[in-house]
Design an enzyme around this catalytic site. Structure first.
Site, PDB file in Angstrom:
ATOM      1  N   HIS A   1       0.839  -1.198   0.000  1.00 21.67           N
ATOM      2  CA  HIS A   1       0.000   0.000   0.000  1.00 21.67           C
ATOM      3  C   HIS A   1       0.865   1.236   0.000  1.00 21.67           C
ATOM      4  O   HIS A   1       0.498   2.250   0.568  1.00 21.67           O
ATOM      5  CB  HIS A   1      -0.895   0.029   1.225  1.00 21.67           C
ATOM      6  CG  HIS A   1      -1.794  -1.145   1.288  1.00 21.67           C
ATOM      7  ND1 HIS A   1      -1.459  -2.290   1.932  1.00 21.67           N
ATOM      8  CD2 HIS A   1      -3.007  -1.342   0.763  1.00 21.67           C
ATOM      9  CE1 HIS A   1      -2.441  -3.155   1.803  1.00 21.67           C
ATOM     10  NE2 HIS A   1      -3.391  -2.610   1.102  1.00 21.67           N
TER      11      HIS A   1
ATOM     12  N   ALA B   1      -3.418   9.078  12.955  1.00 22.16           N
ATOM     13  CA  ALA B   1      -4.416   9.731  12.093  1.00 22.16           C
ATOM     14  C   ALA B   1      -5.836   9.592  12.664  1.00 22.16           C
ATOM     15  O   ALA B   1      -6.598  10.563  12.720  1.00 22.16           O
ATOM     16  CB  ALA B   1      -4.341   9.131  10.688  1.00 22.16           C
ATOM     17  N   GLY B   2      -6.186   8.383  13.092  1.00 27.91           N
ATOM     18  CA  GLY B   2      -7.542   8.157  13.603  1.00 27.91           C
ATOM     19  C   GLY B   2      -7.783   8.874  14.928  1.00 27.91           C
ATOM     20  O   GLY B   2      -8.904   9.311  15.220  1.00 27.91           O
TER      21      GLY B   2
ATOM     22  N   THR C   1     -10.508   0.145   8.094  1.00 28.29           N
ATOM     23  CA  THR C   1     -10.562   0.009   9.553  1.00 28.29           C
ATOM     24  C   THR C   1     -11.461   1.065  10.164  1.00 28.29           C
ATOM     25  O   THR C   1     -12.334   0.782  10.990  1.00 28.29           O
ATOM     26  CB  THR C   1      -9.148   0.189  10.143  1.00 28.29           C
ATOM     27  OG1 THR C   1      -8.235  -0.602   9.398  1.00 28.29           O
ATOM     28  CG2 THR C   1      -9.109  -0.220  11.593  1.00 28.29           C
TER      29      THR C   1
ATOM     30  N   HIS D   1      -6.644   7.740   5.145  1.00 33.43           N
ATOM     31  CA  HIS D   1      -7.551   7.997   6.268  1.00 33.43           C
ATOM     32  C   HIS D   1      -8.523   9.136   5.961  1.00 33.43           C
ATOM     33  O   HIS D   1      -9.715   9.044   6.281  1.00 33.43           O
ATOM     34  CB  HIS D   1      -6.765   8.295   7.549  1.00 33.43           C
ATOM     35  CG  HIS D   1      -7.648   8.426   8.735  1.00 33.43           C
ATOM     36  ND1 HIS D   1      -8.442   7.392   9.180  1.00 33.43           N
ATOM     37  CD2 HIS D   1      -7.930   9.480   9.557  1.00 33.43           C
ATOM     38  CE1 HIS D   1      -9.145   7.799  10.229  1.00 33.43           C
ATOM     39  NE2 HIS D   1      -8.853   9.058  10.474  1.00 33.43           N
TER      40      HIS D   1
HETATM   41  N1  LIG Z   1      -7.255  -2.255  16.096  1.00 32.12           N
HETATM   42  C1  LIG Z   1      -7.593  -0.975  16.089  1.00 32.12           C
HETATM   43  N2  LIG Z   1      -8.401  -0.478  17.053  1.00 32.12           N
HETATM   44  C2  LIG Z   1      -8.768   0.821  17.054  1.00 32.12           C
HETATM   45  N3  LIG Z   1      -8.363   1.685  16.113  1.00 32.12           N
HETATM   46  C3  LIG Z   1      -7.579   1.242  15.132  1.00 32.12           C
HETATM   47  C4  LIG Z   1      -7.148  -0.092  15.052  1.00 32.12           C
HETATM   48  N4  LIG Z   1      -6.358  -0.233  13.948  1.00 32.12           N
HETATM   49  C5  LIG Z   1      -6.314   0.979  13.371  1.00 32.12           C
HETATM   50  N5  LIG Z   1      -7.048   1.857  14.064  1.00 32.12           N
HETATM   51  C6  LIG Z   1      -7.312   3.252  13.768  1.00 32.12           C
HETATM   52  O1  LIG Z   1      -7.669   3.365  12.406  1.00 32.12           O
HETATM   53  C7  LIG Z   1      -6.927   4.421  11.826  1.00 32.12           C
HETATM   54  C8  LIG Z   1      -6.699   4.134  10.363  1.00 32.12           C
HETATM   55  O2  LIG Z   1      -7.898   4.292   9.698  1.00 32.12           O
HETATM   56  P1  LIG Z   1      -7.956   4.172   8.104  1.00 32.12           P
HETATM   57  O3  LIG Z   1      -6.731   4.769   7.511  1.00 32.12           O
HETATM   58  O4  LIG Z   1      -9.244   4.724   7.673  1.00 32.12           O
HETATM   59  O5  LIG Z   1      -7.986   2.632   7.918  1.00 32.12           O
HETATM   60  P2  LIG Z   1      -7.010   1.644   7.136  1.00 32.12           P
HETATM   61  O6  LIG Z   1      -5.782   1.490   8.003  1.00 32.12           O
HETATM   62  O7  LIG Z   1      -7.838   0.441   7.052  1.00 32.12           O
HETATM   63  O8  LIG Z   1      -6.692   2.269   5.812  1.00 32.12           O
HETATM   64  C9  LIG Z   1      -5.652   4.476  12.617  1.00 32.12           C
HETATM   65  O9  LIG Z   1      -5.073   5.746  12.554  1.00 32.12           O
HETATM   66  C10 LIG Z   1      -6.105   4.113  14.024  1.00 32.12           C
HETATM   67  O10 LIG Z   1      -6.547   5.246  14.746  1.00 32.12           O
HETATM   68  O1  LIG Z   2      -5.895  -1.840   2.252  1.00 35.53           O
HETATM   69  C1  LIG Z   2      -6.482  -2.883   2.228  1.00 35.53           C
HETATM   70  C2  LIG Z   2      -7.288  -3.363   3.324  1.00 35.53           C
HETATM   71  O2  LIG Z   2      -6.785  -3.000   4.561  1.00 35.53           O
HETATM   72  P1  LIG Z   2      -7.277  -1.753   5.401  1.00 35.53           P
HETATM   73  O3  LIG Z   2      -6.861  -2.137   6.778  1.00 35.53           O
HETATM   74  O4  LIG Z   2      -8.729  -1.561   5.226  1.00 35.53           O
HETATM   75  O5  LIG Z   2      -6.546  -0.552   4.885  1.00 35.53           O
HETATM   76  C3  LIG Z   2      -6.443  -3.674   1.056  1.00 35.53           C
HETATM   77  O6  LIG Z   2      -5.914  -2.957   0.021  1.00 35.53           O
HETATM   78  C4  LIG Z   2      -5.784  -5.002   1.184  1.00 35.53           C
HETATM   79  O7  LIG Z   2      -6.817  -5.874   1.243  1.00 35.53           O
END
Ligand SMILES: Nc1ncnc2c1ncn2[C@@H]1O[C@H](COP(=O)(O)OP(=O)(O)O)[C@@H](O)[C@H]1O
Ligand SMILES: O=C(COP(=O)(O)O)[C@@H](O)CO
Length: 581
Positions: free
Chosen positions: A217, A557-558, A444, A401
């Site tokens: 990614h 970020a979250g 997430t 995010h």
């Molecule tokens: N296991 C977890 N429990 C709670 N929050 C989490 C967890 N894993 C990641 N996060 C939160 O999710 C945020 C990332 O969200 P986002 O970028 O939208 O999702 P992704 O990582 O799936 O691309 C992180 O910055 C963190 O705050």
């Molecule tokens: O990014 C993917 C999924 O993971 P996230 O944790 O939602 O970012 C994806 O491209 C790989 O399945």
């Protein structure tokens, strides 16, 4: 650089439309992704794979006989939502259960897990399996934390070929487990990828250097070394994998291995062949018998310049499964008999839940109007910070995010307006907004924000006018729901670091009798301080974990988005409620 796109937010959907138009012999579209053009044979376990877009041929390109029965297709670098996965799985189901397979990423784990629960509740037996082949993403003592990269392919294929043999669901799952335990990958990168619409790559590698231990990614590598020659690159990949043999493989000598040399996007085939020449020589010198090698693009990351090597250590059964024929848009092997006829029935329509909403009491409908303003303020805050949130996430994550939060909050606001117009109370408005957020955002944060809004909505209900204590209780339930679902605790550098002090401060202030808006103000202050403090933490969960050191000095970020939102919501409560509750 990704040059050809229209509206960047529509990129994943438009790419899927074009993919389907080009591959009708193999696939047909369903809500949430694609399934095989021919029906899953009755009594055969369906293997449904999936993940974010931006990795073609993973995941839609691997649907067809001998491989997956369906693929759920998420937005760019974001897992598909549980609703999408459920829809694809229902369409692929042949009556013998479904194995849901994906790479080990937080968003995928959450959404596929929720989909499996829902499917099982509806009478479709479902199991999940996350591939964990990337040795750079966690040490040998923590293999369950590893990411899935190009090892997805041999593990998916082993399970799917087992399903084709007619094995029952638990046996197909056992094959996936064995294939995964014997699959290892390692990669290197020379440049990061640029997402559609972005003007700079997610990471850069200095001239004449390479990143070691890539992610798919655009995550930066875990180390940096001088740019190697092709032979040196081959040696690094092979020695790294030979140093990490599975427990039940004593040494490489006289072992058989499926070998995949994968290009991430902008390394050309001839370059791959130059590297493969030495990979093959080194493996052969070590006594390894190479079985049906694959050299090409099998799991990509847009235009990222990088390569990875995958070895699956074969036993007799895994070898037969790896050699079994397959016929998909992007992966073909051997010869299969006559294909099942392409189904002529129209595309399966999106299942819509009953649109009617239970009518709320007058008091709850008035509260629902405030909820709409809260969701408006929330979405406006996300819109105003979308670039900043992406930049923070790109430091150690995948940079999505901001766009994920934007997709989710926009969908939540729309669903809330529609539900309010049906006469619903505050609880139902929030629950419908929650489902729309999780469904449209994926990833997430989509799953976690969906669970938060749902918890608050369920606590408020549709009858009573919300009190300060009830709102604080709803936020507490939201905090518990996120911790339950994501498994993170305070200190892991996630949104939980903000959510817990926010919920606790709000509960304490309302218990003292402070009116809601003032209590929220105090809690938002705690959230802001907690978000800033995440800059000093090392991540232990989510996408940022393998790049822990890089994230020092930058907040999570979250956590940051949550604190911005709590402050914006305070503005609405102050204006609309004042000291009324
Ligand atoms: N296991 C977890 N429990 C709670 N929050 C989490 C967890 N894993 C990641 N996060 C939160 O999710 C945020 C990332 O969200 P986002 O970028 O939208 O999702 P992704 O990582 O799936 O691309 C992180 O910055 C963190 O705050
Ligand atoms: O990014 C993917 C999924 O993971 P996230 O944790 O939602 O970012 C994806 O491209 C790989 O399945």
């Amino acid at each position: 650089m990704t040059r050809l796109f229209n509206d960047p937010t529509a990129f994943a959907d438009e790419a899927l439309d074009g993919f389907v138009a080009a591959h009708r012999r193999w696939v047909r579209p369903v809500t949430g992704g694609v399934v095989r053009a021919g029906a899953t044979p009755a009594g055969q376990v369906a293997v449904v794979i999936g993940g974010g877009s931006g990795h073609y041929p993973a995941f839609s390109g691997l649907v067809g006989r001998g491989l997956a029965h369906g693929a759920a297709v998420g937005n760019v670098f974001a897992s598909p939502s549980a609703q999408q996965i459920r829809s694809v799985a229902r369409a692929a189901h042949g009556g013998a259960g479904v194995l849901l397979m994906y790479g080990n990423y937080a968003g995928d784990v959450l959404h596929f897990g929720q989909a499996a629960e829902r499917l099982t509740g509806e009478g479709v037996e479902a199991r999940t399996f996350a591939v964990t082949d990337d040795i750079s993403s966690a040490g040998p003592e923590e293999t369950a934390k590893r990411r899935g990269i190009a090892g997805d392919l041999p593990v998916f294929k082993a399970a799917a070929a087992a399903a084709e043999r007619g094995l029952p669901l638990d046996d197909v799952l056992a094959v996936a487990e064995r294939a995964n335990a014997r699959t290892r990958s390692f990669g290197i990168a020379f440049s990061g990828c640029t997402l559609p619409g972005a003007d700079h790559p997610l990471f850069t590698v200095a001239q004449a250097r390479m990143a070691v231990g890539l992610g798919i990614h655009g995550e930066p590598g875990i180390g940096e070394e001088p740019l190697p020659t092709a032979d040196e690159a081959a040696r690094l990949l092979v020695t790294s994998l030979l140093a990490e043999l599975p427990d039940d493989v004593e040494g490489p000598d006289r072992q058989r291995a499926a070998v995949i040399l994968n290009g991430l996007g902008s390394v050309k085939y001839e370059e791959l062949f130059v590297v493969y020449r030495t990979v093959a020589e080194l493996l052969t010198d070590a006594g390894v018998e190479i079985v049906d090698p694959e050299v090409g693009e099998l799991v990509t990351s847009f235009d990222m310049a990088g390569i990875s090597l995958t070895l699956t250590w074969l036993d007799d059964d895994l070898e037969a499964l790896w050699r079994a024929p397959a016929d998909t848009p992007a992966f073909r092997k051997g010869a299969l008999g006559t294909p099942e006829p392409v189904r002529a029935e129209p595309v399966i329509a999106e299942e819509t839940d009953d649109l009617a909403a239970p009518e709320g009491s007058d008091a709850s409908r008035r509260a629902a109007a405030v909820v709409l303003d809260v969701l408006d303020a929330l979405a406006a805050t996300v819109d105003a910070h979308v670039g900043e949130l992406g930049r923070i996430d790109a430091v150690a994550g995948d940079g999505d995010h901001g766009i994920g939060m934007q997709r989710g909050s926009t969908a939540a606001r729309r669903a809330a307006v529609d539900t309010h117009a049906l006469g619903a109370g505050a609880g139902t408005v929030l629950v419908r907004a929650a489902d729309a957020w999780a469904d449209k955002a994926g990833g997430t944060s989509g799953a976690l924000w969906g669970s938060m809004l749902r918890a608050v909505g369920t606590t408020l209900g549709d009858e009573d006018a919300p009190t300060a204590a009830r709102v604080a209780d709803g936020v507490r339930q939201a905090s518990a729901a996120v911790r339950r679902l994501g498994g993170a605790e305070v200190g892991d550098k996630t949104m939980v670091d903000v959510l817990v002090p926010f919920a606790d401060t709000l509960a304490a202030a309302t218990a003292e009798g402070v009116p809601l808006a003032a209590a929220w103000d105090r809690a938002a202050g705690a959230a802001e301080a907690a978000a800033a403090a995440t800059a000093d933490l090392l991540p232990r969960k989510g996408r940022a974990r393998p790049h822990a050191e890089k994230s020092l000095g930058t907040p999570d970020a979250g956590a940051h988005s949550l604190s911005l939102i709590t402050r914006a919501v305070h503005g609405v409560l102050n204006d609309h409620i004042g000291e009324a509750i």
